[in-house]
Write a protein that holds these residues in place. Structure first.
Motif, mmCIF file in Angstrom:
data_model
loop_
_atom_site.group_PDB
_atom_site.id
_atom_site.type_symbol
_atom_site.label_atom_id
_atom_site.label_comp_id
_atom_site.label_asym_id
_atom_site.label_seq_id
_atom_site.Cartn_x
_atom_site.Cartn_y
_atom_site.Cartn_z
ATOM 1 N N ARG A 155 -12.373 -36.545 -23.162
ATOM 2 C CA ARG A 155 -12.259 -37.952 -23.561
ATOM 3 C C ARG A 155 -11.077 -38.142 -24.516
ATOM 4 O O ARG A 155 -10.290 -39.071 -24.371
ATOM 5 C CB ARG A 155 -13.557 -38.434 -24.201
ATOM 6 C CG ARG A 155 -13.545 -39.912 -24.509
ATOM 7 C CD ARG A 155 -14.877 -40.474 -25.009
ATOM 8 N NE ARG A 155 -15.438 -39.691 -26.106
ATOM 9 C CZ ARG A 155 -16.515 -38.913 -26.009
ATOM 10 N NH1 ARG A 155 -17.152 -38.794 -24.870
ATOM 11 N NH2 ARG A 155 -16.948 -38.244 -27.049
ATOM 12 N N ALA A 156 -10.917 -37.238 -25.479
ATOM 13 C CA ALA A 156 -9.794 -37.319 -26.414
ATOM 14 C C ALA A 156 -8.467 -37.223 -25.670
ATOM 15 O O ALA A 156 -7.522 -37.967 -25.957
ATOM 16 C CB ALA A 156 -9.906 -36.218 -27.471
ATOM 17 N N ALA A 157 -8.405 -36.318 -24.699
ATOM 18 C CA ALA A 157 -7.180 -36.164 -23.915
ATOM 19 C C ALA A 157 -6.900 -37.415 -23.086
ATOM 20 O O ALA A 157 -5.761 -37.900 -23.036
ATOM 21 C CB ALA A 157 -7.279 -34.941 -23.013
ATOM 22 N N ALA A 158 -7.934 -37.947 -22.455
ATOM 23 C CA ALA A 158 -7.750 -39.143 -21.616
ATOM 24 C C ALA A 158 -7.319 -40.345 -22.446
ATOM 25 O O ALA A 158 -6.434 -41.108 -22.031
ATOM 26 C CB ALA A 158 -9.042 -39.452 -20.867
ATOM 27 N N VAL A 159 -7.929 -40.515 -23.599
ATOM 28 C CA VAL A 159 -7.550 -41.637 -24.478
ATOM 29 C C VAL A 159 -6.104 -41.484 -24.929
ATOM 30 O O VAL A 159 -5.330 -42.445 -24.939
ATOM 31 C CB VAL A 159 -8.508 -41.736 -25.689
ATOM 32 C CG1 VAL A 159 -7.965 -42.665 -26.763
ATOM 33 C CG2 VAL A 159 -9.885 -42.198 -25.233
ATOM 34 N N ALA A 160 -5.708 -40.256 -25.284
ATOM 35 C CA ALA A 160 -4.334 -40.019 -25.735
ATOM 36 C C ALA A 160 -3.329 -40.315 -24.627
ATOM 37 O O ALA A 160 -2.306 -40.972 -24.859
ATOM 38 C CB ALA A 160 -4.190 -38.581 -26.218
ATOM 39 N N VAL A 161 -3.607 -39.845 -23.419
ATOM 40 C CA VAL A 161 -2.694 -40.113 -22.293
ATOM 41 C C VAL A 161 -2.620 -41.607 -22.024
ATOM 42 O O VAL A 161 -1.532 -42.159 -21.820
ATOM 43 C CB VAL A 161 -3.120 -39.325 -21.041
ATOM 44 C CG1 VAL A 161 -2.356 -39.785 -19.810
ATOM 45 C CG2 VAL A 161 -2.903 -37.831 -21.254
ATOM 46 N N ALA A 162 -3.751 -42.302 -22.059
ATOM 47 C CA ALA A 162 -3.754 -43.752 -21.826
ATOM 48 C C ALA A 162 -2.960 -44.484 -22.908
ATOM 49 O O ALA A 162 -2.190 -45.402 -22.595
ATOM 50 C CB ALA A 162 -5.193 -44.274 -21.772
ATOM 51 N N LEU A 163 -3.123 -44.080 -24.159
ATOM 52 C CA LEU A 163 -2.360 -44.704 -25.249
ATOM 53 C C LEU A 163 -0.865 -44.458 -25.076
ATOM 54 O O LEU A 163 -0.044 -45.374 -25.228
ATOM 55 C CB LEU A 163 -2.815 -44.159 -26.602
ATOM 56 C CG LEU A 163 -4.104 -44.701 -27.165
ATOM 57 C CD1 LEU A 163 -4.511 -43.912 -28.410
ATOM 58 C CD2 LEU A 163 -3.957 -46.176 -27.506
ATOM 59 N N GLY A 164 -0.507 -43.203 -24.775
ATOM 60 C CA GLY A 164 0.905 -42.871 -24.588
ATOM 61 C C GLY A 164 1.527 -43.619 -23.425
ATOM 62 O O GLY A 164 2.632 -44.157 -23.535
ATOM 63 N N LEU A 165 0.804 -43.677 -22.304
ATOM 64 C CA LEU A 165 1.315 -44.401 -21.131
ATOM 65 C C LEU A 165 1.442 -45.890 -21.418
ATOM 66 O O LEU A 165 2.430 -46.522 -21.024
ATOM 67 C CB LEU A 165 0.402 -44.173 -19.931
ATOM 68 C CG LEU A 165 0.498 -42.808 -19.270
ATOM 69 C CD1 LEU A 165 -0.554 -42.674 -18.170
ATOM 70 C CD2 LEU A 165 1.873 -42.583 -18.701
ATOM 71 N N SER A 166 0.462 -46.444 -22.097
ATOM 72 C CA SER A 166 0.508 -47.877 -22.412
ATOM 73 C C SER A 166 1.689 -48.210 -23.295
ATOM 74 O O SER A 166 2.428 -49.168 -23.036
ATOM 75 C CB SER A 166 -0.789 -48.313 -23.103
ATOM 76 O OG SER A 166 -1.888 -48.106 -22.266
ATOM 77 N N PHE A 167 1.883 -47.409 -24.340
ATOM 78 C CA PHE A 167 3.013 -47.673 -25.228
ATOM 79 C C PHE A 167 4.336 -47.538 -24.491
ATOM 80 O O PHE A 167 5.232 -48.380 -24.630
ATOM 81 C CB PHE A 167 3.007 -46.749 -26.445
ATOM 82 C CG PHE A 167 4.204 -46.972 -27.314
ATOM 83 C CD1 PHE A 167 4.215 -47.997 -28.235
ATOM 84 C CD2 PHE A 167 5.348 -46.195 -27.169
ATOM 85 C CE1 PHE A 167 5.340 -48.243 -29.010
ATOM 86 C CE2 PHE A 167 6.474 -46.435 -27.926
ATOM 87 C CZ PHE A 167 6.468 -47.461 -28.858
ATOM 88 N N MET A 168 4.472 -46.476 -23.696
ATOM 89 C CA MET A 168 5.744 -46.255 -23.016
ATOM 90 C C MET A 168 5.994 -47.273 -21.914
ATOM 91 O O MET A 168 7.156 -47.597 -21.622
ATOM 92 C CB MET A 168 5.820 -44.831 -22.484
ATOM 93 C CG MET A 168 5.947 -43.805 -23.599
ATOM 94 S SD MET A 168 7.332 -44.093 -24.711
ATOM 95 C CE MET A 168 8.537 -43.002 -23.988
ATOM 96 N N ALA A 169 4.933 -47.800 -21.315
ATOM 97 C CA ALA A 169 5.120 -48.879 -20.342
ATOM 98 C C ALA A 169 5.674 -50.109 -21.057
ATOM 99 O O ALA A 169 6.599 -50.771 -20.556
ATOM 100 C CB ALA A 169 3.803 -49.202 -19.644
ATOM 101 N N ALA A 170 5.117 -50.406 -22.228
ATOM 102 C CA ALA A 170 5.635 -51.536 -23.006
ATOM 103 C C ALA A 170 7.081 -51.277 -23.443
ATOM 104 O O ALA A 170 7.933 -52.179 -23.387
ATOM 105 C CB ALA A 170 4.742 -51.788 -24.223
ATOM 106 N N ALA A 171 7.373 -50.056 -23.851
ATOM 107 C CA ALA A 171 8.740 -49.705 -24.251
ATOM 108 C C ALA A 171 9.692 -49.837 -23.074
ATOM 109 O O ALA A 171 10.826 -50.316 -23.228
ATOM 110 C CB ALA A 171 8.775 -48.286 -24.811
ATOM 111 N N ALA A 172 9.253 -49.430 -21.882
ATOM 112 C CA ALA A 172 10.093 -49.553 -20.690
ATOM 113 C C ALA A 172 10.409 -51.012 -20.408
ATOM 114 O O ALA A 172 11.557 -51.360 -20.083
ATOM 115 C CB ALA A 172 9.400 -48.914 -19.484
ATOM 116 N N VAL A 173 9.416 -51.873 -20.554
ATOM 117 C CA VAL A 173 9.641 -53.306 -20.336
ATOM 118 C C VAL A 173 10.655 -53.844 -21.339
ATOM 119 O O VAL A 173 11.572 -54.594 -20.983
ATOM 120 C CB VAL A 173 8.305 -54.094 -20.409
ATOM 121 C CG1 VAL A 173 8.554 -55.589 -20.457
ATOM 122 C CG2 VAL A 173 7.409 -53.723 -19.236
#
Length: 174
Positions: free
Chosen positions: A108-126
């Motif tokens: 769960r900790a790993a999944a939450v971290a990956v989701a947070l990282g992907l979400s932030f980087m998707a916003a950064a990409a935009v």
């Protein structure tokens, strides 16, 4: 010298006391550290090497290309710091969960971290994709006719930086 003094001052009950004194008897400990650390160091060296090589190659194309590359890589490196921090925090959370024998909490900790990282980087990409002019403008005067080649290249490189945000963030957290 300072490190040796710190080890010498460690109390005998401290787990690090094994590092003091007879290192020849601790080859197994050193080997375990190297087996874990060398692959990580190798991957870091390869990743850094790719970015350094790309910078050297940009210099072959001239000062404008090198400067434009530096602007884009600086912007991408700034956004990279967030998933890097998330990845470090995830390492601690997963290690603690594994250490106490809670593999589901570790997942769960790993999944939450990956989701947070992907979400932030998707916003950064935009942001990098849709607002490259203001970002490049923070580094150089966009209206200066002498720098039009540099600006045009920097805007193109910002598109490339935006494109690799998500995968770069994902690999960093993972």
């Amino acid at each position: 010298l300072g490190l040796a003094a710190a080890f010498w001052a460690l109390p005998q009950g401290d787990p690090a006391h094994r590092l003091r004194g007879n290192l020849a008897g601790r080859i197994a400990d050193i080997r375990r550290i190297l087996v874990l650390g060398l692959p990580i160091a190798g991957l870091q060296a390869m990743e850094i090497g790719v970015f350094v090589t790309s910078m050297v190659l940009m210099g072959v194309f001239g000062a404008a290309a090198l400067a434009a590359h530096q602007i884009a890589i600086n912007a991408a490196s700034t956004t990279f710091m967030v998933p890097l921090g998330i990845g470090q925090a995830a390492t601690v959370r997963v290690a603690i969960a594994r250490g106490v024998g809670a593999p589901l909490a570790a997942r769960r900790a790993a999944a939450v971290a990956v989701a947070l990282g992907l979400s932030f980087m998707a916003a950064a990409a935009v942001v990098l994709w849709t607002l490259p002019r203001p970002i490049v403008g923070a580094y150089i005067a966009i209206g200066d006719p002498a720098d039009q080649t540099l600006v045009a290249l920097a805007l193109q490189f910002m598109t490339v930086a935006a494109a690799f945000q998500i995968v770069d963030g994902m690999q960093t957290v993972a």
